[in-house]
Scaffold this motif. Sequence first.
Motif, PDB file in Angstrom:
ATOM      1  N   ASP A  57       0.859  -1.174   0.000  1.00  0.00           N
ATOM      2  CA  ASP A  57       0.000   0.000   0.000  1.00  0.00           C
ATOM      3  C   ASP A  57       0.908   1.241   0.000  1.00  0.00           C
ATOM      4  N   PRO A  58       0.819   2.075  -1.032  1.00  0.00           N
ATOM      5  CA  PRO A  58       1.740   3.223  -1.119  1.00  0.00           C
ATOM      6  C   PRO A  58       1.662   4.157   0.099  1.00  0.00           C
ATOM      7  N   ALA A  59       0.525   4.217   0.751  1.00  0.00           N
ATOM      8  CA  ALA A  59       0.411   5.095   1.923  1.00  0.00           C
ATOM      9  C   ALA A  59       1.281   4.578   3.069  1.00  0.00           C
ATOM     10  N   GLU A  60       1.300   3.251   3.250  1.00  0.00           N
ATOM     11  CA  GLU A  60       2.145   2.686   4.306  1.00  0.00           C
ATOM     12  C   GLU A  60       3.616   2.699   3.893  1.00  0.00           C
ATOM     13  N   TYR A  61       3.858   2.507   2.598  1.00  0.00           N
ATOM     14  CA  TYR A  61       5.233   2.644   2.068  1.00  0.00           C
ATOM     15  C   TYR A  61       5.781   4.007   2.464  1.00  0.00           C
ATOM     16  N   ASP A  62       4.960   5.045   2.290  1.00  0.00           N
ATOM     17  CA  ASP A  62       5.408   6.393   2.631  1.00  0.00           C
ATOM     18  C   ASP A  62       5.739   6.535   4.115  1.00  0.00           C
ATOM     19  N   VAL A  63       4.939   5.885   4.965  1.00  0.00           N
ATOM     20  CA  VAL A  63       5.209   5.946   6.405  1.00  0.00           C
ATOM     21  C   VAL A  63       6.603   5.382   6.685  1.00  0.00           C
ATOM     22  N   VAL A  64       6.932   4.290   5.985  1.00  0.00           N
ATOM     23  CA  VAL A  64       8.217   3.631   6.217  1.00  0.00           C
ATOM     24  C   VAL A  64       9.364   4.467   5.642  1.00  0.00           C
ATOM     25  N   ARG A  88      16.223  23.627  15.396  1.00  0.00           N
ATOM     26  CA  ARG A  88      15.167  22.646  15.642  1.00  0.00           C
ATOM     27  C   ARG A  88      14.726  22.020  14.320  1.00  0.00           C
ATOM     28  N   SER A  89      14.177  20.820  14.440  1.00  0.00           N
ATOM     29  CA  SER A  89      13.681  20.131  13.245  1.00  0.00           C
ATOM     30  C   SER A  89      12.205  20.470  13.029  1.00  0.00           C
ATOM     31  N   TRP A  90      11.784  20.396  11.766  1.00  0.00           N
ATOM     32  CA  TRP A  90      10.393  20.643  11.389  1.00  0.00           C
ATOM     33  C   TRP A  90       9.949  19.498  10.485  1.00  0.00           C
ATOM     34  N   LEU A  91       9.214  18.544  11.027  1.00  0.00           N
ATOM     35  CA  LEU A  91       8.743  17.440  10.187  1.00  0.00           C
ATOM     36  C   LEU A  91       7.690  17.957   9.209  1.00  0.00           C
ATOM     37  N   GLY A  92       7.477  17.191   8.136  1.00  0.00           N
ATOM     38  CA  GLY A  92       6.541  17.623   7.094  1.00  0.00           C
ATOM     39  C   GLY A  92       5.193  18.075   7.638  1.00  0.00           C
ATOM     40  N   TRP A  93       4.634  17.294   8.561  1.00  0.00           N
ATOM     41  CA  TRP A  93       3.296  17.616   9.087  1.00  0.00           C
ATOM     42  C   TRP A  93       3.327  18.793  10.041  1.00  0.00           C
ATOM     43  N   GLN A  94       4.516  19.103  10.595  1.00  0.00           N
ATOM     44  CA  GLN A  94       4.578  20.190  11.563  1.00  0.00           C
ATOM     45  C   GLN A  94       4.609  21.558  10.901  1.00  0.00           C
ATOM     46  N   VAL A  95       5.129  21.597   9.647  1.00  0.00           N
ATOM     47  CA  VAL A  95       5.295  22.918   9.006  1.00  0.00           C
ATOM     48  C   VAL A  95       3.940  23.588   8.732  1.00  0.00           C
ATOM     49  N   PRO A  96       2.958  23.008   8.053  1.00  0.00           N
ATOM     50  CA  PRO A  96       3.026  21.762   7.292  1.00  0.00           C
ATOM     51  C   PRO A  96       3.440  21.990   5.837  1.00  0.00           C
ATOM     52  N   ILE A  97       4.038  20.912   5.260  1.00  0.00           N
ATOM     53  CA  ILE A  97       4.323  20.889   3.827  1.00  0.00           C
ATOM     54  C   ILE A  97       3.192  20.077   3.199  1.00  0.00           C
ATOM     55  N   LYS A  98       2.209  20.779   2.648  1.00  0.00           N
ATOM     56  CA  LYS A  98       1.011  20.096   2.148  1.00  0.00           C
ATOM     57  C   LYS A  98       1.231  19.582   0.731  1.00  0.00           C
ATOM     58  N   THR A  99       0.825  18.321   0.519  1.00  0.00           N
ATOM     59  CA  THR A  99       0.973  17.712  -0.804  1.00  0.00           C
ATOM     60  C   THR A  99      -0.373  17.134  -1.237  1.00  0.00           C
ATOM     61  N   ASP A 100      -0.412  16.681  -2.485  1.00  0.00           N
ATOM     62  CA  ASP A 100      -1.590  15.916  -2.900  1.00  0.00           C
ATOM     63  C   ASP A 100      -1.465  14.512  -2.308  1.00  0.00           C
ATOM     64  N   ALA A 101      -2.407  13.628  -2.630  1.00  0.00           N
ATOM     65  CA  ALA A 101      -2.429  12.318  -1.981  1.00  0.00           C
ATOM     66  C   ALA A 101      -1.822  11.226  -2.859  1.00  0.00           C
ATOM     67  N   ALA A 102      -1.034  11.616  -3.890  1.00  0.00           N
ATOM     68  CA  ALA A 102      -0.409  10.621  -4.769  1.00  0.00           C
ATOM     69  C   ALA A 102       0.800  10.037  -4.051  1.00  0.00           C
ATOM     70  N   HIS A 103       0.536   9.039  -3.205  1.00  0.00           N
ATOM     71  CA  HIS A 103       1.602   8.472  -2.383  1.00  0.00           C
ATOM     72  C   HIS A 103       2.763   7.968  -3.228  1.00  0.00           C
ATOM     73  N   ALA A 104       3.976   8.138  -2.685  1.00  0.00           N
ATOM     74  CA  ALA A 104       5.228   7.718  -3.314  1.00  0.00           C
ATOM     75  C   ALA A 104       5.646   8.625  -4.466  1.00  0.00           C
ATOM     76  N   LYS A 105       4.774   9.518  -4.893  1.00  0.00           N
ATOM     77  CA  LYS A 105       5.173  10.502  -5.907  1.00  0.00           C
ATOM     78  C   LYS A 105       4.337  11.780  -5.745  1.00  0.00           C
TER      79      LYS A 105
END
Length: 414
Positions: A57-64, A88-105
């Motif tokens: 599942d590309p969504a879980e692939y992305d988590v990994v 300090r670090s800024w993870l994608g969701w913390q910024v947030p860096i918003k993307t579309d839902a095309a997982h893995a790309k």
Amino acid sequence: MKFGGTSMAGTERIRRVAGIVKRQQEAGHEVAVVVSAMAGETDRLVNFCREANALYDPAEYDVVVASGEQVTAGLLALTLQAMGCKARSWLGWQVPIKTDAAHAKARIEDIDADSVLASMASGEIAVFPGFQGVSGDNRVTTLGRGGSDTSAVAVAAAVKADRCDIYTDVDGVYTTDPRIVAKAQKLPLVTYEEMLELASVGSKVLQTRSVSLAMKEGVRVQVLSSFVDETAPSADDLPGTMIVSDEELEESDMERQLITGIAADKNEAKVTLTRVPDRPGAVASIFTPLAEANINVDMIIQNVAKDKGETDVTFTAPMADLARTIAMLEERKEQIGYYRLISNDKVAKISVVGVGMRSHAGVASTMFKTLADRGINIQAISTSEIKVSVLIDADETELAVRVLHTAYGLDAKA
Ligand code: ADP
Ligand code: ASP
Ligand code: MG
């Protein structure tokens, strides 16, 4: 500032990176840093996904796979703190860096940089894991392999950076991969368009999307080496390769060769369908299903054999999609009406790129003649305004790149 996987591979290297970042801050800059996972880490994580579930599942692939960058971002922040910097670090969701839902790309849609800018203004160095974002439904996404370059350009655009420095393991963009051709020369300037073509035909020094984004957003990008010591010139003196507009290139009155660069890509495979009926709709019946399956077909050749009413159709597609491509075409054999499907994954696409081509004839013929003189057979050809590509046997890749490099006068003087 963006640092690639080789630059981030291990504590010692991260310490050198932290030193480079610290010096930029000491030179008076506010800095945001984007990092890749340690070299080899993303491949390792991709393999775990494959082992866990071949049809992952590309969504879980992305988590990994997004985790590799989380580690290096935290480690760089820790290392900077150990050197007395605020970071300090800024993870994608913390910024947030918003993307579309095309997982893995996934594609970046928006970066809300307000909090980051406030933190940077207070003297804190912002460290971002590259490659990752968050989708509208709050899931982790990744931007495709090599995507940290795109993260860096997007962050640079969002914080309105004066420059986006992409630090890697070579000191700039060369006339061809310096690891293949020792006589390759470093280019002080490359235009966005040339870099875009070079990236899209296989010069992996920058991810293609990062270049189109930089072009669109007008981000000033420099490619330079992180493998330097304290005595090296500052990034502000532009020791690397600058990606510039056509106008800037003309103003620079730098002497230009007809060809800017040569790239090789072994990640495509060739597919031929023999004896396809020569009638309207035949070609569409081949390529429509592939397009619907998101398979990017590249070179296409069709020979019309008028007397038989049949034609051979040859094309290239990404190696990673070859199995799917074959399966889809075999399923539709009757419907398309071809005779045989022949595939070959031992091919390489060699491309020569340069804006000078627009105003000069003879670039393609030099290519064909040079390869012919070495007995290298051309299996397919495609051209654009500033590029000529040929498909050859993969075993002849290095030889082809080397002889073309010489033929176009690109070799460095000994
Ligand atoms: P990073 O991990 O920093 O993102 P990459 O491995 O993705 O680094 O890209 C850098 C590599 O790109 C270099 O080591 C080099 O082998 C390769 N490369 C291919 N074509 C070129 C080129 N024209 N100029 C410079 N490097 C190139
Ligand atoms: N770590 C990711 C990859 O290997 C992204 C990057 O390095 O740019 O593809
Ligand atoms: Mg890269």
